[in-house]
Design an enzyme around this catalytic site. Sequence first.
Site, PDB file in Angstrom:
ATOM      1  N   ASP A  63     -43.317  31.164  86.479  1.00  0.00           N
ATOM      2  CA  ASP A  63     -43.810  32.171  87.417  1.00  0.00           C
ATOM      3  C   ASP A  63     -42.900  33.390  87.495  1.00  0.00           C
ATOM      4  OD1 ASP A  63     -41.758  30.721  88.593  1.00  0.00           O
ATOM      5  OD2 ASP A  63     -43.000  29.844  90.155  1.00  0.00           O
ATOM      6  N   ASN A 129     -42.916  22.756 101.137  1.00  0.00           N
ATOM      7  CA  ASN A 129     -44.319  22.503 101.489  1.00  0.00           C
ATOM      8  C   ASN A 129     -45.077  21.819 100.346  1.00  0.00           C
ATOM      9  OD1 ASN A 129     -44.606  24.520  99.614  1.00  0.00           O
ATOM     10  ND2 ASN A 129     -45.515  26.024 100.993  1.00  0.00           N
ATOM     11  N   HIS A 131     -45.106  22.846  97.150  1.00  0.00           N
ATOM     12  CA  HIS A 131     -45.606  23.691  96.058  1.00  0.00           C
ATOM     13  C   HIS A 131     -44.890  23.371  94.744  1.00  0.00           C
ATOM     14  CE1 HIS A 131     -42.535  27.101  97.141  1.00  0.00           C
ATOM     15  NE2 HIS A 131     -42.110  26.494  96.049  1.00  0.00           N
ATOM     16  N   GLU A 136     -49.293  27.207  96.010  1.00  0.00           N
ATOM     17  CA  GLU A 136     -49.098  26.858  97.412  1.00  0.00           C
ATOM     18  C   GLU A 136     -50.163  25.851  97.858  1.00  0.00           C
ATOM     19  OE1 GLU A 136     -46.505  27.762  98.871  1.00  0.00           O
ATOM     20  OE2 GLU A 136     -45.921  29.803  98.391  1.00  0.00           O
TER      21      GLU A 136
HETATM   22  C1  F6R Z   1     -39.468  28.427  90.550  1.00  0.00           C
HETATM   23  C2  F6R Z   1     -40.612  27.764  91.135  1.00  0.00           C
HETATM   24  C3  F6R Z   1     -40.571  27.143  92.501  1.00  0.00           C
HETATM   25  C4  F6R Z   1     -39.277  26.384  92.777  1.00  0.00           C
HETATM   26  C5  F6R Z   1     -39.321  25.753  94.166  1.00  0.00           C
HETATM   27  C6  F6R Z   1     -38.013  25.057  94.492  1.00  0.00           C
HETATM   28  O1  F6R Z   1     -39.771  28.917  89.250  1.00  0.00           O
HETATM   29  O2  F6R Z   1     -41.629  27.744  90.524  1.00  0.00           O
HETATM   30  O3  F6R Z   1     -41.663  26.259  92.629  1.00  0.00           O
HETATM   31  O4  F6R Z   1     -39.099  25.408  91.801  1.00  0.00           O
HETATM   32  O5  F6R Z   1     -39.564  26.736  95.128  1.00  0.00           O
HETATM   33  O6  F6R Z   1     -36.994  25.997  94.563  1.00  0.00           O
HETATM   34  P1  F6R Z   1     -35.458  25.557  94.603  1.00  0.00           P
HETATM   35  O7  F6R Z   1     -35.169  24.882  93.310  1.00  0.00           O
HETATM   36  O8  F6R Z   1     -34.702  26.852  94.742  1.00  0.00           O
HETATM   37  O9  F6R Z   1     -35.306  24.658  95.782  1.00  0.00           O
END
Ligand code: F6R
Length: 258
Positions: A63, A129, A131, A136
């Site tokens: 992403d 949450n 995701h 989301e």
């Molecule tokens: C990042 C992504 C997000 C993160 C998620 C966890 O490319 O797609 O889904 O993997 O928000 O973030 P961290 O690892 O910072 O807790």
Amino acid sequence: MKIIAVNTPQGMAEAGYELVQQTVEENKHPVLGMATGSSPLGIYALMRKNKLDVRHAITVNLDEYVNLSSEDKNSYHYFMNKQLFHHLSFAQTFIPNGMAQSLEEECKRYDNVIENHPIDLQILGIGENGHIGFNEPGTSFASGTHIVKLTDSTRQANRRFFEKEEDVPTHAITMGIASIMKAKQIALLASGLKKAEAIKTLLEGPVTEECPATVLRNHPNVVIIADRQALSLCSEESFHEHQQVFSISDLLSNSRVD
Ligand code: F6R
């Protein structure tokens, strides 16, 4: 799904790195699905430290924020350059372009990238949450690459990286859930108490679009690499049901340890 419980961030990094290394070494043209955020940082550090030979490997990122250029230090492009691409020489790297004139066209282009470069190993973090990528709660399990309006909870979680609240992007472009599910193998990383609720739902809750990560229960080859805190709300039964393994070599030899 299999679970590897680790005690330290280093343990998480090492387990994830072993999977990356195996994928890179065993495939002629390996395709690695990359994530940003804190969870994969240790893996990327080991890739740099061990100077993993990735000259034959391709990366496809999950992403990118909309409207942040690759020079913006908060863009995922910048993150990947800093963590990996300026250190290791990959055959090819792909990241969605959040600055594209037509975001709709960019989504189509990225779906073609994924179609033409089937992912061997997808690294995932998980949002509080539930995701995955920027999919989301409520995102269709059938989704391809699409534009997302970020939820308040996700914007809040990412607030720490930006100077002002209004600087936190409101939209992102993300690989869809159906695209993530096409990966041959998926490694989801989670550490800390903040992730405990999401991990419990992932392992024990109903499979529902309300918690996007639960879709992984429908995938044949997923390993959850998580620390004790992230696993702290899970019941004993989920370790049995999902088969706890103690190391990547256990995982690879498929031995059951419970
Ligand atoms: C990042 C992504 C997000 C993160 C998620 C966890 O490319 O797609 O889904 O993997 O928000 O973030 P961290 O690892 O910072 O807790």
